[in-house]
Design an enzyme around this catalytic site. Structure first.
Site, mmCIF file in Angstrom:
data_model
loop_
_atom_site.group_PDB
_atom_site.id
_atom_site.type_symbol
_atom_site.label_atom_id
_atom_site.label_comp_id
_atom_site.label_asym_id
_atom_site.label_seq_id
_atom_site.Cartn_x
_atom_site.Cartn_y
_atom_site.Cartn_z
ATOM 1 N N VAL A 66 -8.165 10.721 8.207
ATOM 2 C CA VAL A 66 -7.864 10.963 7.221
ATOM 3 C C VAL A 66 -9.316 12.479 6.739
ATOM 4 O O VAL A 66 -8.534 13.210 6.113
ATOM 5 C CB VAL A 66 -8.176 10.037 6.027
ATOM 6 C CG1 VAL A 66 -7.801 10.476 4.290
ATOM 7 C CG2 VAL A 66 -8.073 8.869 6.350
ATOM 8 N N GLY A 119 -1.374 2.371 16.860
ATOM 9 C CA GLY A 119 -1.909 2.484 16.416
ATOM 10 C C GLY A 119 -1.970 1.641 15.222
ATOM 11 O O GLY A 119 -3.588 2.905 14.158
ATOM 12 N N VAL A 147 -5.759 2.881 -2.472
ATOM 13 C CA VAL A 147 -4.702 1.810 -2.345
ATOM 14 C C VAL A 147 -2.998 2.933 -2.557
ATOM 15 O O VAL A 147 -2.887 3.624 -2.646
ATOM 16 C CB VAL A 147 -4.130 1.593 -3.808
ATOM 17 C CG1 VAL A 147 -2.270 0.652 -3.899
ATOM 18 C CG2 VAL A 147 -5.654 0.906 -4.197
ATOM 19 N N ASP A 163 -6.738 -6.358 3.968
ATOM 20 C CA ASP A 163 -6.053 -5.471 3.775
ATOM 21 C C ASP A 163 -6.020 -4.937 2.215
ATOM 22 O O ASP A 163 -5.517 -5.073 1.118
ATOM 23 C CB ASP A 163 -6.045 -4.618 4.469
ATOM 24 C CG ASP A 163 -5.234 -3.146 4.268
ATOM 25 O OD1 ASP A 163 -6.121 -2.396 3.854
ATOM 26 O OD2 ASP A 163 -4.438 -2.802 3.375
ATOM 27 N N LYS A 212 -6.859 -4.296 -1.840
ATOM 28 C CA LYS A 212 -5.787 -3.305 -2.659
ATOM 29 C C LYS A 212 -5.001 -3.795 -4.110
ATOM 30 O O LYS A 212 -5.267 -2.898 -4.859
ATOM 31 C CB LYS A 212 -4.551 -2.090 -2.085
ATOM 32 C CG LYS A 212 -4.947 -2.195 -0.935
ATOM 33 C CD LYS A 212 -4.130 -1.612 0.343
ATOM 34 C CE LYS A 212 -4.736 -0.623 1.708
ATOM 35 N NZ LYS A 212 -3.480 -0.583 2.347
HETATM 36 N N1 HSE Z 1 -4.312 -0.598 7.692
HETATM 37 C C1 HSE Z 1 -3.684 -0.700 6.442
HETATM 38 C C2 HSE Z 1 -2.375 -0.400 6.672
HETATM 39 C C3 HSE Z 1 -4.229 1.296 5.980
HETATM 40 O O1 HSE Z 1 -1.901 -0.704 7.641
HETATM 41 O O2 HSE Z 1 -1.479 -0.200 5.397
HETATM 42 C C4 HSE Z 1 -5.310 1.538 5.583
HETATM 43 O O3 HSE Z 1 -4.801 0.541 4.140
#
Ligand code: HSE
Length: 419
Positions: free
Chosen positions: A13, A178, A123, A192, A196
C-alpha cells in the site's frame, strides 16, 4: 495548501501511495520509516535520503503534520500512533486490526489532542464505505449490513465454484497469487473479516464492539460437495460478514452462507469485495470493488488525506469518531435464527425419511425441500433445507439426527441468507 506527511511502512500500500503522490506536489513526503532500507531504495519512488529505519523520526518529526500508518501490527504501531497524536499530528491508517482492537483508545488520544484519525482503507480496500457511512449516509439508520470483505476467501470460494478445485488447491493458488499468506489463518478462519465487520458495526451503531464476542466461522470446512449442492439448488456459497442493527442488540457474525443466486452478493466474483447496506431512508445500496491491492487501497488513503487537506483546521476530531460511550450488546449466537442447508449420508432403507421428518417436526423446523440422491447400494445422500430456527434449536436437532441409527453422518450444515 501544502501538507507535509510522514509514512510508516512502504510495502504494497505504501508504494502504491507514493506512486499516486507523484501527481500531488502539494503533498510533501518528509520521511518514510521502513524495515528494509535497500528494498525501499530500489523502489525508485522517492529520494533515498527520505527513508529511515527509525519510526520515531516520523512520529516525532516537528515538520510532519500527518502520519500515514501502513506498517500493520498492533502493539508497536499503537505506541507509535499515540506518540504521533501527542505530537499533534493527524493520523491516517489502513490498519483494521489496530482500529478494531484499539480504536477507542486511539480516538480518545486523538480527541484530547484535537486531531483526527481517518481509516477508510482499513475496510474493503478501495471501496469508500467508511466515509459514505459517516457522511453521505448519515441521515439513515443502517438496519442491516452484509459484507464480502475478505478477498482471499472470496477468491478461494470462486475458484472452487468455477474450476471445481478443492479447498486446499484453491488456497494454494491464492497463496501463489499473493492473496493468501503462507499462514492463511487470518483470512480463511474469518479473523480479517471479523476485524472489518467490528469496525463497520461500531460505525452503524455508534457503540463500542468487543471483538472477542463476535461469532466467527471460516471456510476451511467448505467442500466441493457443498459448492455443487449450492449450485444445484440455486445458491452460491459466500463468506459473509453480517451486522444487523436490532435496536437494543447488535447481531454481528462472520460465517459461510448460501446466498440465492439472484442476489447481487452471490455474483461478486474472484477477489472482489462488496458491502450491501439497508438504510432506513435510502433502502438497499451495494458497493462492489477491489478490497485490497496496491493502488486500490492507496486510493482510499489518498482520499482521506485530500479530505483532511480540504477541511483543514476546521475538521472536528469527532468527525470520524462515533459517540462510543456505550458498549454494544451483542446478540448471542444461540438466539440467532437462520434457515439451514443440511446434508446427511444415510442408509437407504424404508422409514429413514420418516425418522428425519419426526425430528424436524419435534424441533419445529419446517422443511423447505428434501432430496435424496447418489443412491448406491444401501447408501444415499440427502440434502434438505429448513425454514429459520434458532441456533440453539438447530444444535438440538442436529444431536437427534446424529443419534438416528439410519444416519451415517451429518456431512454439512450451512446457514442460508433469507432476505
Ligand atoms: N487479506 C485481506 C483480504 C486483505 O484477503 O481481503 C487485507 O485486509
Amino acid at each position: 495548501m501544502v501538507v507535509k506527511i510522514g509514512i510508516l511502512g512502504c510495502g504494497t500500500v505504501g508504494s502504491g501511495l507514493l506512486e499516486l503522490l507523484k501527481n500531488y506536489p502539494e503533498i510533501q513526503v518528509q520521511k518514510v520509516a521502513v524495515r528494509d532500507l535497500p528494498k525501499a531504495h530500489n523502489l525508485g519512488l522517492l529520494d533515498t535520503a527520505l527513508f529511515t529505519k527509525n519510526p520515531e523520526e516520523v512520529v516525532t518529526n516537528p515538520d510532519i503534520e500527518v502520519v500515514v500508518e501502513l506498517m500493520g501490527g498492533i502493539e508497536l504501531t499503537k505506541k507509535l500512533l499515540i506518540t504521533a497524536l501527542n505530537n499533534k499530528k493527524h493520523v491516517i491508517t489502513a490498519n483494521k486490526d489496530l482500529v478494531a482492537t484499539a480504536g477507542e483508545e486511539l480516538f480518545a488520544v486523538a480527541k484530547a489532542n484535537g486531531k483526527t484519525i481517518f481509516y477508510e482503507a482499513a475496510v474493503a480496500g478501495g471501496i469508500p464505505i467508511i466515509t459514505n457511512l459517516k457522511q453521505s449516509l448519515k441521515g439513515n439508520v443502517i438496519k442491516r449490513l452484509f459484507g464480502i470483505i475478505n478477498g482471499t476467501t472470496n477468491f478461494i470460494l470462486d475458484q472452487m465454484k468455477r474450476k471445481g478445485a478443492s479447498f486446499s488447491d484453491a488456497l494454494a493458488q491464492a497463496q501463489e497469487l499473493g492473496y493468501a499468506e503462507s499462514d492463511p489463518t487470518n483470512d480463511v478462519d474469518g479473523h480479517d473479516a471479523a476485524y472489518k465487520i467490528a469496525i463497520l458495526a461500531s460505525i452503524i451503531s455508534g457503540k463500542k464492539i468487543d471483538m472477542t464476542k463476535i461469532y466467527r466461522e471460516g471456510i476451511r470446512n467448505i467442500s466441493q460437495a457443498d459448492i455443487k449442492s449450492a449450485e444445484k439448488r440455486g445458491y452460491a456459497i459466500k463468506l459473509l460478514a453480517i451486522a444487523l442493527n436490532e435496536g437494543d442488540e447488535l447481531d454481528i457474525r462472520v460465517h459461510p452462507v448460501f446466498v440465492p443466486k439472484e442476489k447481487t452478493l452471490a455474483n461478486v466474483n474472484a477477489e472482489n469485495n462488496a458491502v450491501m447496506i439497508d438504510g432506513s431512508a435510502v433502502g438497499e445500496l451495494t458497493f462492489i470493488g477491489r478490497g485490497a491491492g496496491s493502488l486500490a487501497t492507496a486510493s482510499s488513503v489518498l482520499g482521506d488525506l485530500l479530505m483532511l487537506m480540504n477541511q483543514g483546521a476546521n475538521i472536528s476530531s469527532q468527525f470520524m469518531v462515533a459517540p462510543h460511550t456505550e458498549e454494544a450488546k451483542l446478540k448471542s449466537i444461540n438466539d440467532v435464527k437462520n434457515p439451514f442447508y443440511i446434508r446427511v449420508s444415510m442408509h437407504d432403507k424404508v422409514g429413514v425419511l420418516k425418522d428425519l421428518g419426526l425430528i424436524t417436526e419435534r424441533n419445529n423446523a419446517n422443511v423447505r425441500f428434501i432430496d435424496q440422491y447418489e443412491i448406491k447400494g444401501d447408501s444415499a445422500l440427502a440434502d434438505f433445507m429448513i425454514d429459520p430456527i434458532s441456533e440453539k434449536s438447530m444444535k438440538q436437532m442436529l444431536k437427534e439426527i446424529q443419534e438416528l441409527p439410519s444416519i451415517k453422518a451429518v456431512e454439512s450444515i450451512i446457514r442460508v441468507l433469507d432476505v
